[in-house]
Design a protein around this motif. Structure first.
Motif, PDB file in Angstrom:
ATOM      1  N   LEU A 359       0.842  -1.194   0.000  1.00  0.00           N
ATOM      2  CA  LEU A 359       0.000   0.000   0.000  1.00  0.00           C
ATOM      3  C   LEU A 359       0.876   1.242   0.000  1.00  0.00           C
ATOM      4  O   LEU A 359       1.999   1.213   0.509  1.00  0.00           O
ATOM      5  CB  LEU A 359      -0.954   0.007   1.194  1.00  0.00           C
ATOM      6  CG  LEU A 359      -0.406   0.104   2.619  1.00  0.00           C
ATOM      7  CD1 LEU A 359      -1.564   0.314   3.603  1.00  0.00           C
ATOM      8  CD2 LEU A 359       0.378  -1.108   3.070  1.00  0.00           C
ATOM      9  N   PRO A 360       0.404   2.361  -0.576  1.00  0.00           N
ATOM     10  CA  PRO A 360       1.182   3.601  -0.594  1.00  0.00           C
ATOM     11  C   PRO A 360       1.200   4.257   0.781  1.00  0.00           C
ATOM     12  O   PRO A 360       0.367   3.953   1.649  1.00  0.00           O
ATOM     13  CB  PRO A 360       0.448   4.463  -1.624  1.00  0.00           C
ATOM     14  CG  PRO A 360      -0.955   3.951  -1.626  1.00  0.00           C
ATOM     15  CD  PRO A 360      -0.862   2.480  -1.332  1.00  0.00           C
ATOM     16  N   TYR A 361       2.153   5.167   0.971  1.00  0.00           N
ATOM     17  CA  TYR A 361       2.346   5.836   2.257  1.00  0.00           C
ATOM     18  C   TYR A 361       1.055   6.324   2.930  1.00  0.00           C
ATOM     19  O   TYR A 361       0.803   6.024   4.094  1.00  0.00           O
ATOM     20  CB  TYR A 361       3.275   7.045   2.080  1.00  0.00           C
ATOM     21  CG  TYR A 361       4.752   6.738   2.083  1.00  0.00           C
ATOM     22  CD1 TYR A 361       5.242   5.480   2.431  1.00  0.00           C
ATOM     23  CD2 TYR A 361       5.671   7.724   1.737  1.00  0.00           C
ATOM     24  CE1 TYR A 361       6.597   5.214   2.413  1.00  0.00           C
ATOM     25  CE2 TYR A 361       7.042   7.464   1.721  1.00  0.00           C
ATOM     26  CZ  TYR A 361       7.498   6.205   2.064  1.00  0.00           C
ATOM     27  OH  TYR A 361       8.836   5.956   2.059  1.00  0.00           O
ATOM     28  N   PRO A 362       0.213   7.116   2.229  1.00  0.00           N
ATOM     29  CA  PRO A 362      -0.937   7.708   2.931  1.00  0.00           C
ATOM     30  C   PRO A 362      -1.865   6.678   3.564  1.00  0.00           C
ATOM     31  O   PRO A 362      -2.439   6.933   4.627  1.00  0.00           O
ATOM     32  CB  PRO A 362      -1.653   8.504   1.829  1.00  0.00           C
ATOM     33  CG  PRO A 362      -0.591   8.803   0.835  1.00  0.00           C
ATOM     34  CD  PRO A 362       0.298   7.599   0.836  1.00  0.00           C
ATOM     35  N   LEU A 363      -2.039   5.511   2.931  1.00  0.00           N
ATOM     36  CA  LEU A 363      -2.954   4.511   3.473  1.00  0.00           C
ATOM     37  C   LEU A 363      -2.399   3.852   4.722  1.00  0.00           C
ATOM     38  O   LEU A 363      -3.157   3.341   5.548  1.00  0.00           O
ATOM     39  CB  LEU A 363      -3.256   3.443   2.426  1.00  0.00           C
ATOM     40  CG  LEU A 363      -3.965   3.929   1.155  1.00  0.00           C
ATOM     41  CD1 LEU A 363      -4.348   2.747   0.280  1.00  0.00           C
ATOM     42  CD2 LEU A 363      -5.195   4.755   1.496  1.00  0.00           C
ATOM     43  N   LEU A 364      -1.080   3.857   4.892  1.00  0.00           N
ATOM     44  CA  LEU A 364      -0.491   3.296   6.109  1.00  0.00           C
ATOM     45  C   LEU A 364      -0.343   4.347   7.196  1.00  0.00           C
ATOM     46  O   LEU A 364      -0.596   4.074   8.373  1.00  0.00           O
ATOM     47  CB  LEU A 364       0.886   2.692   5.806  1.00  0.00           C
ATOM     48  CG  LEU A 364       1.618   2.146   7.041  1.00  0.00           C
ATOM     49  CD1 LEU A 364       1.042   0.787   7.441  1.00  0.00           C
ATOM     50  CD2 LEU A 364       3.112   2.041   6.813  1.00  0.00           C
ATOM     51  N   LEU A 365       0.039   5.556   6.817  1.00  0.00           N
ATOM     52  CA  LEU A 365       0.409   6.570   7.801  1.00  0.00           C
ATOM     53  C   LEU A 365      -0.795   7.239   8.455  1.00  0.00           C
ATOM     54  O   LEU A 365      -0.658   7.825   9.521  1.00  0.00           O
ATOM     55  CB  LEU A 365       1.298   7.630   7.144  1.00  0.00           C
ATOM     56  CG  LEU A 365       2.638   7.107   6.592  1.00  0.00           C
ATOM     57  CD1 LEU A 365       3.419   8.237   5.933  1.00  0.00           C
ATOM     58  CD2 LEU A 365       3.461   6.453   7.678  1.00  0.00           C
ATOM     59  N   GLN A 366      -1.970   7.170   7.831  1.00  0.00           N
ATOM     60  CA  GLN A 366      -3.158   7.777   8.426  1.00  0.00           C
ATOM     61  C   GLN A 366      -4.021   6.712   9.081  1.00  0.00           C
ATOM     62  O   GLN A 366      -4.447   5.758   8.430  1.00  0.00           O
ATOM     63  CB  GLN A 366      -3.985   8.502   7.361  1.00  0.00           C
ATOM     64  CG  GLN A 366      -3.360   9.805   6.894  1.00  0.00           C
ATOM     65  CD  GLN A 366      -4.251  10.518   5.900  1.00  0.00           C
ATOM     66  OE1 GLN A 366      -4.632   9.952   4.879  1.00  0.00           O
ATOM     67  NE2 GLN A 366      -4.581  11.759   6.179  1.00  0.00           N
TER      68      GLN A 366
END
Length: 900
Positions: A359-366
């Motif tokens: 998964l790309p950064y935004p889906l993990l970091l939020q």
């Protein structure tokens, strides 16, 4: 923070990592480090650096998947041991019978699952071989399934049936209804219940019979872009791993000695939506709102692709196909379209059975994004690739901005909407829509005043932004929830587009990336964050037309990242240039014990003879005891405008181009300074027949990166100038100086990251000065202030007791805090330098020279912040040998590469 050496590696040296090739020594070290971090678990963190071109992605895969399969087999063995221990004292035959039944049950379940997936893989291979793609049978969706709006035209009133699409439904604040933070709250009760029945609802408490599936440890792998994730998935298809079931349990009839990795790529609706009437909306926020709008109980246009009882078989087939084939995002889209089931929602059914989730950064970091997708990090593995920019990525996903022009547009559209539907709004709808208008007017009033009286940029007091119109008395949490759940942003913008003529509508589509009310919600969300974590800035935008915007900057990623660090079994940060390491410990894991953090900096796979790193400190040789030379290169902010030094720089680059074959890439500290340097070079002095610029053009084809320009076009032209069609595959061409091309670029620009200057495209990389950020900007002033204050609070030696006065920090604590801020500032500079340097060496047989033009690169403090492989290639004492020494070194280096 422990640095990992070969003696520290606990992994058995003979462990087979199932690497598809014969691994280099650095790859073995990297894979063992990954394995050790995951094996220790218990919140362990690994910060691992391996240069680009050393097979980092494949090493991550082999190290992590080898551990995962070994761990799964170990869990099976532990199950049998637990059964035997629980039956201690029972007759031997009873224990053996219980163990045999358990083995048969596990074997049967594993073999049945693998048989299903094997059939799907066989079907997919047949389709590929025969060239038959069933997706073609469903192409009628492209044109026929869109929602056709009737009565659309200039000046035409929206029909009553269409009003239902735009009118806000009955809305109740519902305090205490337990739905806060529910990512499915926008769906109707019927849809929510249906999703739960088919296993697509929110994570719920597991029944005993589903616990074993749900508890499977997963690897969540994230990277910065979808293209990087696609590359990772391509690498994931290379190695072959043994089954997760112990070999003793696999029946003799089952000849399979391997098990395909079960990988699932996750993404947003924008990438996965197959409903043409929704996907054509373009912006993510509009797609999200329209998608949930179609699931409302009152909607007359239900989405035909939503998983339901009618297409449950297709949903399960989607799950099995995904787990059988190691797909990328495009494959997911096509499988969903072929099966006529939504990939975004159906992908949730595959999460329990997946081993690797990309998964790309935004889906993990939020956290909100993780909750919406049903991602649970507890006890699982998190691998963050390209992690050199992870702190910036955390800040970016929590950033928000809104401009005065956005607010005026939002107020105008809200006015149009209220004029049409105001009398139909009842109760809380009417009150809350009015509150949205007051918030918009208050922010607009503050920005309008600031536009006239204050400086170009600065820090805004968030307490003053909502002072006008009584907006500071409004419950922002309740207001944001209302905008999100009522779909107000989508309804207002959709209605506004209906009442405009076709020309205006096209303008709106081309100019608006997302509904402005979504931008408002994002900005209000930022305002409600902890005050010490971020700051709000204003910045005037020069016209025409003139504008001013408010931006929220997260000063520290600590709190935002803590939910990941505290939940996961282990976290691995991996990258090609992670040095310097200190910031990750201080700002991502400040409370983690040093023994829980493992660092590793791998060398390069190239031989030492393929790298020459030279520090050009001055034009002439300088005795070691002489101090700074009068003609030293120092591109500090105070000295870099010296025209004489800039001219000497041009002559040095001209000399470099005379010796270096093919491509030379020069990185400057900023676009502004590049413009300044070019202006000096283009100016012809009295005693010269040609300007420095003209002489450079005569030596090599010259290209220049510009701010806002197309980097793709520049890179393509630069590449063509070096690799002419007849030379593209001939490595013997261009072996002497002159010819080729020169590219002037910027550290931190588009060319400094993600661009491959391998082989002839980058025979020499030149770094001009140290690209420190502008410390006088409001953003960096706020960062420095925050780091100093947080460092003081952590380093306070005496906490005052109850009733005692707080002790003022002593001089030592203040000095330590200021040093921490200086280190952070310098580390940000050096990470950017290291990224630019890493553009050149891309594989084992590559070679290049690195020239660092600034005397400060010769200091131990700066060198210590570079990766080990760069330090290892440095020519000792080069900073004192001048331009003549550099020319001799480059001549010898490239002379030895003839015919290579």
């Amino acid at each position: 923070m422990a640095s990992l050496n070969d003696d520290d590696i606990e992994t058995p040296l003979n462990l087979d990592f199932h690497h598809p090739f014969t691994p280099y020594d650095v790859q073995l070290r990297f894979m063992r480090a990954v394995y050790d971090v995951l094996e220790v678990g218990n919140g362990q963190v690994g910060i691992l650096e391996s240069p680009t071109g050393t097979g980092k992605s494949l090493s991550l895969i082999c190290g992590a998947l080898t551990w995962l399969r070994n761990h799964k087999r170990g869990r099976y063995e532990s199950t049998f041991e637990a059964i035997a221990e629980g039956m201690a004292g029972e007759p031997e035959w009873m224990i053996e019978t219980a163990l045999r039944r358990k083995r048969e049950e596990l074997t049967r379940r594993w073999e049945e699952r693998e048989a299903v997936l094997a059939k799907i893989r066989a079907r997919e291979r047949e389709r590929e071989d025969d060239g038959k793609q069933r997706a073609g049978k469903k192409r009628r969706l492209d044109e026929d399934d869109g929602i056709v709006r009737k009565g659309k035209g200039k000046g035409k009133r929206v029909l009553d049936d269409e009003e239902k699409e735009f009118l806000i439904g009955d809305w109740d604040s519902g305090e205490g209804d337990g739905r806060d933070g529910d990512p499915l709250s926008g769906l109707s009760r019927e849809t929510r219940e249906l999703l739960e029945k088919v296993g697509l609802g929110l994570p719920r408490k597991m029944d005993e019979d589903e616990g074993e599936v749900e508890d499977e440890i997963k690897i969540y792998y994230t990277s910065r872009t979808h293209s990087q994730l696609t590359q990772f998935i391509s690498e994931l298809r290379r190695p072959v791993f043994p089954p997760s079931l112990p070999s003793t349990l696999i029946s003799k009839d089952n000849k399979e000695s391997t098990e395909t990795v079960k990988q699932l790529p996750l993404s947003s609706r924008q990438k996965l939506c197959i409903n043409p009437s929704v996907s054509r909306l373009g912006s993510l926020s509009a797609i999200n709102d329209r998608c949930t709008e179609l699931q409302q109980s009152k909607s007359t246009q239900k989405c035909a692709f939503m998983p339901s009882a009618d297409n449950l078989k297709m949903t399960h087939q989607f799950r099995d196909t995904v787990l059988a084939t190691v797909p990328d995002i495009e494959d997911m889209y096509h499988v969903g379209k072929q099966l006529q089931v939504c990939p975004y929602y159906a992908s949730r059914t595959a999460i329990p059975g997946a081993e690797v989730v990309t998964l790309p950064y935004p889906l993990l970091l939020q956290k909100s994004a993780r909750d919406a997708l049903g991602i649970k990090l507890k006890g699982n593995i998190v691998i963050i690739d390209e992690a050199h920019n992870i702190m910036d990525a955390v800040a970016n996903v929590h950033a928000a901005e809104i401009s005065l022009s956005d607010l005026r547009r939002a107020r105008q559209m809200l006015g149009v909407y209220v004029k049409r539907f105001g009398k139909k709004l009842k109760g809380e709808n009417r009150v809350t829509v009015a509150q949205v208008g007051r918030v918009i007017e208050s922010l607009s009033e503050w920005l309008d005043t600031t536009m006239k009286v204050k400086g170009e940029q600065g820090i805004a007091d968030p307490n003053l932004l909502l002072k006008a119109r009584g907006a500071d008395q409004i419950n922002l949490y309740q207001l944001m929830r209302y905008i999100q759940e009522s779909k107000l942003a989508y309804k207002v913008e959709s209605y506004a587009s209906h009442v405009e003529d076709d020309q205006q509508q096209q303008k709106r589509k081309s100019s608006a990336s997302s509904p402005v009310l979504h931008s408002l919600v994002s900005f209000l969300t930022a305002l409600t964050n902890l005050s010490n974590e971020g700051r709000v800035f204003y910045q005037k935008i020069t016209g025409p037309p003139a504008d001013i915007k408010l931006s929220y900057l997260l000063l520290s990623p600590t709190h935002a990242f803590s939910s990941i660090a505290s939940s996961a079994r282990a976290v691995i940060l991996a990258g090609g240039t992670m040095s310097p390491f200190e910031d990750y410990k201080a700002h991502l894991f400040p409370n983690l014990a040093p023994e829980k953090i493992t660092t590793l900096s791998c060398g390069h796979v190239i031989p030492s003879s393929n790298l020459c790193v030279w520090t050009l400190g001055s034009t002439r040789p300088v005795p070691a005891t002489a101090g700074n030379a009068p003609d030293a290169f120092e591109f500090s902010f105070q000295k870099r405008s010296d025209k004489a030094m800039v001219r000497q720089l041009g002559l040095a680059i001209l000399n470099i181009c005379s010796i270096v074959p093919d491509g030379v890439v020069v990185f400057f500290p900023s676009y502004g300074y590049l413009d300044e340097v070019v202006a000096v070079w283009q100016c012809q002095v009295a005693d010269e027949t040609k300007s420095i610029w003209d002489r450079l053009v005569a030596k090599k084809a010259l290209f220049r990166e510009t701010k806002g320009g197309s980097s793709d076009e520049v890179l393509q032209s630069y590449t063509q100038a070096i690799l002419s069609p007849d030379e593209e595959n001939d490595t013997t061409k261009g072996k002497k100086g002159g010819g080729g091309a020169l590219l002037l670029s910027v550290v931190g620009g588009k060319m400094s990251e993600g661009i491959n200057f391998s082989d002839r495209l980058g025979r020499c990389v030149v770094i001009i000065g140290l690209p420190y950020p502008n410390i006088n900007s409001p953003e960096w002033k706020a960062r420095i202030e925050y780091i100093e204050s947080s460092s003081l609070s952590r380093n306070r030696t005496l906490e005052p007791g109850e009733g005692e006065a707080a002790q003022a920090p002593d001089a030592q604590a203040i000095a330590a805090a200021k040093q921490a801020a200086r280190d952070f500032y310098e580390n940000a500079c050096m990470r950017a330098v290291n990224q630019s340097i890493g553009r050149a060496i891309r594989h084992q047989n590559d070679y290049a020279a690195i020239v660092l033009v600034d005397r400060r690169f010769g200091t131990e403090r700066i060198r210590g912040k570079m990766p080990g492989w760069i330090r290892g290639g440095m020519v000792e004492g080069s900073e004192n040998k001048g331009l003549q020494g550099l020319m001799g070194a480059l001549s010898g280096f490239f002379r030895g590469k003839k015919g290579v």
